[in-house]
Motif scaffolding. Sequence first.
Motif: not given
Length: 699
Positions: A450-462, A466-475
């Motif tokens: 449930x640390x969603x803000x951190x998750x979005x930041x981590x996914x943005x960095x990922x 590598x643009x073959x990875x998942x792209x979070x909504x509104x990231x």
Amino acid sequence: AIILDDAHVELAALRDSFTINVSGSTNKEEYNRLISLLAPTFKGTRREGTLADILEGKEYSTLEVPYWEWTTLAEPIATILRSVDNIAWPFLRDDLSSCHCFIGRNNVSIVPIFPTVDSLPSFANAPRRVFMSATLADDTALAATFGLPPAVINEAITSKSLASIGERMILIPGFHNNLADGDIRTAIADLADELSAKNLGVVILVPSTLALEKWNTDIIRRPGKPDKAETSIGDLQSGFDRTPLALANRYDGIDLAGDACRLLIMDGLPQGRNAYESYRASILLDSGESTASMAQRIEQGLGRGSRGGGDWCAVVVLGDDLVEWISKKANWRYMTASTRAQIGIGEKTSRELTTCEILIDAIKQCITRDQGWVEFHQEQLVDGMEAERVTLASDSPMILERKAFECYRKGNPSKAIRILEEAGHPDSSYSKSYKAWFLQMAGRYAWSSNDKNRAIELQRSAFSLNRNLLYPQNSGATYTALSGPLADQSHGILSTLDLYNRPIAYIQKLTNSLKPLSDPNASSRQYEAALAELGEALGFVSERPDSGPRPRNGPDVLWLAPNLEAFVIEAKSGKRSAGHLTRDDHGQLLQSVEWFRVNYPDWAHDRVVVLPNAVATDSVVLGDTKAWNSIAIHSIVDDLIGAIREIIQLPHNLRRQADTVTVLQQYRLTPIHLRERFIPFSITVDRAGERLDLLPRED
């Protein structure tokens, strides 16, 4: 005690046992219900087009369902999965959120991050667990999959005896470019027919059913269905029917001892065993993990025909992709010492294969037990058996990933996130693709806690790595500029050639990669990929900024040359030969240049359009825009192949780099020479909606 023989096979088999596959063919109702739930989760991820192509059967790639959506669907998904697989379901039912979900062609796979082997009491409580393998040179995957500590792997019992090693003559005719692929296949098919008449088995291993078509002759059996393949294998083993046999994607679990297989053909690079392996391989392209997995598959294939001491088999390696893989020096460390030695023996032998007749004669030397060959093999095997034991460190990527997974399972997601975040830090020693993967996994654990803000930041960095990875909504993921070449152009080319034991394999690989540049039927995607490959081969850093998810930014292809010089390229290969550069086309190029200036403010650049003919409409204000037409591109490709052939022949001395520069200058391949190859534009009338070939001529 628990004993696992052929432990290398168990790595995939174990994951398969913990995986639920829902097929659109055998589980049509459940598959359709899953797709109706999962397809909407891709909204906003910029993968909607790819998903549509997969579901329509037009695309063979695999997509992962975004983890932030997957975790919300546990209850309806569970209702569907309960009735699909009674064996795997108990392993997953209490922890679906810790699973990946992949959508592939006509299939949905639910796969655990790691198989939870400790949920099997007979395995977890066994006082002795013995893992046996003859083809596992790198034990990282074994340790991570089964949760073994590094100390166990580093103290593995190994044998230095040659008594159990079967004799293999591994021939790679691709190391000699005078042999045409079609001629080799014809000669081998004729030999296969000859051996079959003598009741000697011949087996051909290919990566896919489609690849079987290359062996579409009356001489060779090609069983399409699994039950027919098993029957054919049994007939071959018993001697009931020794008709040459071609098999698709069967690299393990086949024991073809003695006369069941005296000639083995490995044709093409093996594919992943399942959706998880295929997806992970596409994500971790520059990692040792995918190399080790491929080495394992190749070793399994090579070992089908010679099943221990006293057995023998001739092996012919075909397929440009497989030949190239074997040619790369870095890949050898992931193979066992005996296989490395036998490939080395075959490499020496393959140098003499200047004709198909010599190739067939060499194969017969092994099969007929030529004494000279037998003694040569024994002597060379003894000299070449230098096992390089790989020490497993606690920070090996898969071990670290397993460590984080165990922290998460034990209720400590913060520690799991910290482990992965540190590994994904820019200063860590891991490869770029591993850093991106670690950050995505950290985002998954953060979201689950449930640390969603951190998750979005981590996914943005990922995603930025590598643009073959998942792209979070509104990231708001941003582009990360490349650093450009670290040295001059010659260094980039020599570094690539030095990856190969036999650089001639690189020429063949490059020739195939660049074919779309001369193929009028090539798609725009294939053409742009080949154009990017051309840049890499020229010793530049090359990228396709516009190939990612929409909305897209940047040029079709970007070449970064040394000294902060760049080529910003828009490819208009799809235009007819009479096509022309329009104002809209030129506008795209100008937008790409603005994007480039923002992301590469210190770089000089040429803005270039590549199209069949350098023709622009009179409404286009060309300014500094340059063009390469089809003739110019073909000329660059031909000169590059010629230059590389010369560079390969250069002696490895202190003058090698300077001599390479001279060759590049002679072939007009340096940045300044490439600019000299620009083609002047011709101007034509711009009349929207009218066919140019029907416009009146001015006499």
